[in-house]
Design an enzyme around this catalytic site. Structure first.
Site, PDB file in Angstrom:
ATOM      1  N   ASP A 191      -3.662  21.603 -29.045  1.00 19.51           N
ATOM      2  CA  ASP A 191      -2.680  21.001 -28.152  1.00 19.51           C
ATOM      3  C   ASP A 191      -1.418  20.705 -28.961  1.00 19.51           C
ATOM      4  OD1 ASP A 191      -2.416  19.916 -25.348  1.00 19.51           O
ATOM      5  OD2 ASP A 191      -1.781  18.170 -26.502  1.00 19.51           O
ATOM      6  N   HIS A 204      13.948  24.804 -20.702  1.00 16.98           N
ATOM      7  CA  HIS A 204      12.766  25.670 -20.704  1.00 16.98           C
ATOM      8  C   HIS A 204      12.951  26.929 -21.539  1.00 16.98           C
ATOM      9  CE1 HIS A 204      10.281  23.361 -17.927  1.00 16.98           C
ATOM     10  NE2 HIS A 204      11.381  23.128 -17.217  1.00 16.98           N
ATOM     11  N   ASP A 208      10.159  28.066 -24.029  1.00 17.95           N
ATOM     12  CA  ASP A 208       9.524  29.382 -24.022  1.00 17.95           C
ATOM     13  C   ASP A 208       9.558  30.011 -25.412  1.00 17.95           C
ATOM     14  OD1 ASP A 208       8.999  29.112 -21.357  1.00 17.95           O
ATOM     15  OD2 ASP A 208      10.570  30.481 -20.675  1.00 17.95           O
ATOM     16  N   ASP A 234       1.165  23.904 -22.860  1.00 15.24           N
ATOM     17  CA  ASP A 234       1.238  23.886 -24.327  1.00 15.24           C
ATOM     18  C   ASP A 234      -0.154  23.790 -24.951  1.00 15.24           C
ATOM     19  OD1 ASP A 234       0.672  21.314 -23.546  1.00 15.24           O
ATOM     20  OD2 ASP A 234       2.119  20.345 -24.873  1.00 15.24           O
ATOM     21  N   ARG A 254      -4.555  25.504 -41.745  1.00 19.92           N
ATOM     22  CA  ARG A 254      -3.402  26.412 -41.826  1.00 19.92           C
ATOM     23  C   ARG A 254      -2.537  26.309 -40.572  1.00 19.92           C
ATOM     24  NH1 ARG A 254      -7.270  30.136 -43.759  1.00 19.92           N
ATOM     25  NH2 ARG A 254      -7.142  31.404 -41.856  1.00 19.92           N
TER      26      ARG A 254
END
Length: 317
Positions: A191, A204, A208, A234, A254
């Protein structure tokens, strides 16, 4: 001296009939030649050994070749290697007296690409082992079907697998794990932290671009055998098979490090992060169990300050 068994009127009628038959056959031959020359269908006549004896212009055009380029050569040279076994089985069927209908195989185009051709062929006569093929180029419909399948399984913004593909792949992985318990299965839920602020402040378009950046970062951190997905918004996920817990923690570490790095967008320094929950499948676990455990581990990270990862405790598995 006239033959009494064939009076002149009878001979004249017979000659007239034969002339009519000759004219009819010539007309039929002309019509057949015209049809062979102008039909949009691909027509190819093969001799023994799949040698090309004759083919119409549509056949050569479909393969990007000059007319008669392959006469006397085997069409096998143009076939995709994966089609040899299938085409051999189809020929055996033809030899049993069964017609072939809509048999699809790939043929190499002159530009190096592969064209899907759907062939129909009457059963082979033992007196003449040749094959009379009539085909249609179905490449576009094949590609359309493949494109539809890709769209059904992938997120259009990032190109990653979508939730439907995630659910299917996880179910299949768990079935493999059930058959071979030593082959581990893990679900990693990812998340983004701070992403809502990107949309709220920069719009947006920036959001994007950030999502596309995240997708590329996740693919760079995954192993080749892992599946990375965009679940929605997301939220992302990763399925890993055959990975021990230290391997999973290494991948998650990582990802966290990579997503802490600032993202440049039109002069702005965008900073986000990632909270990650990891769950390893137990002996008799289903996908819902694994989601629940990974989600609980994810929210433990959120409550603990974000930008990190946690593994669901063994007792909950």
């Amino acid at each position: 001296m006239a033959n009494p068994s064939h009076p002149p009127c009878a001979n004249a009628a017979r000659i007239a009939f034969l002339e009519q038959e000759i004219d009819r056959l010539r007309a039929a031959a002309d019509e057949g030649a015209w049809l062979f020359q102008h039909t949009p269908a691909l027509v190819c006549i093969l001799g023994d050994g799949a040698i090309v004896k004759r083919a119409n212009p549509a056949f050569w055009q479909a393969l990007g070749l000059p007319d008669n380029a392959l006469l006397g050569q085997s069409i096998k040279h143009l076939m995709h290697p994966d089609e040899f076994v299938k085409s051999f089985a189809e020929r055996m069927k033809l030899l049993t007296g069964e017609d072939s209908r809509n048999f699809e195989l790939r043929i190499r185009h002159a530009d190096g690409s592969w064209r899907w051709i759907s062939w129909s062929c009457p059963a082979i006569r033992m007196a003449d082992p040749g094959m009379f093929l009539v085909g249609h180029d179905v490449t576009e419909s094949r590609l359309s079907a493949a494109e539809l399948l890709h769209r059904a399984q992938h997120d259009p913004l990032t190109g990653l697998a979508n939730r439907a593909m995630l659910d299917h792949s996880l179910a299949q992985a768990l079935l493999r794990h059930e058959r071979h318990p030593a082959q581990s299965v893990a679900l990693m839920l990812i998340d983004l932290d701070g992403f809502k602020q990107v949309n709220d402040t920069l719009g947006h378009a920036a959001g994007d671009d950030v999502l596309r950046h995240v997708a590329a970062a996740l693919k760079a951190c995954q192993r080749k055998s892992d599946l990375v997905c965009r679940v929605g918004g997301d939220e992302f996920a990763l399925i890993a098979e055959g990975a021990a817990q230290p391997d999973l923690e290494s991948i998650a570490g990582r990802i966290v490090t990579e997503l802490r790095m600032p993202i440049q967008w039109e002069g702005h320094d965008i900073r986000i992060g990632a909270s990650i929950g990891i769950a390893l499948a137990g002996d008799k676990e289903n996908a819902a169990d694994l989601y629940r455990q990974a989600d609980a581990a994810l929210y433990a990270v959120k409550r603990g300050g974000k930008n990190g990862y946690a593994v669901a405790p063994a007792q909950s598995r």
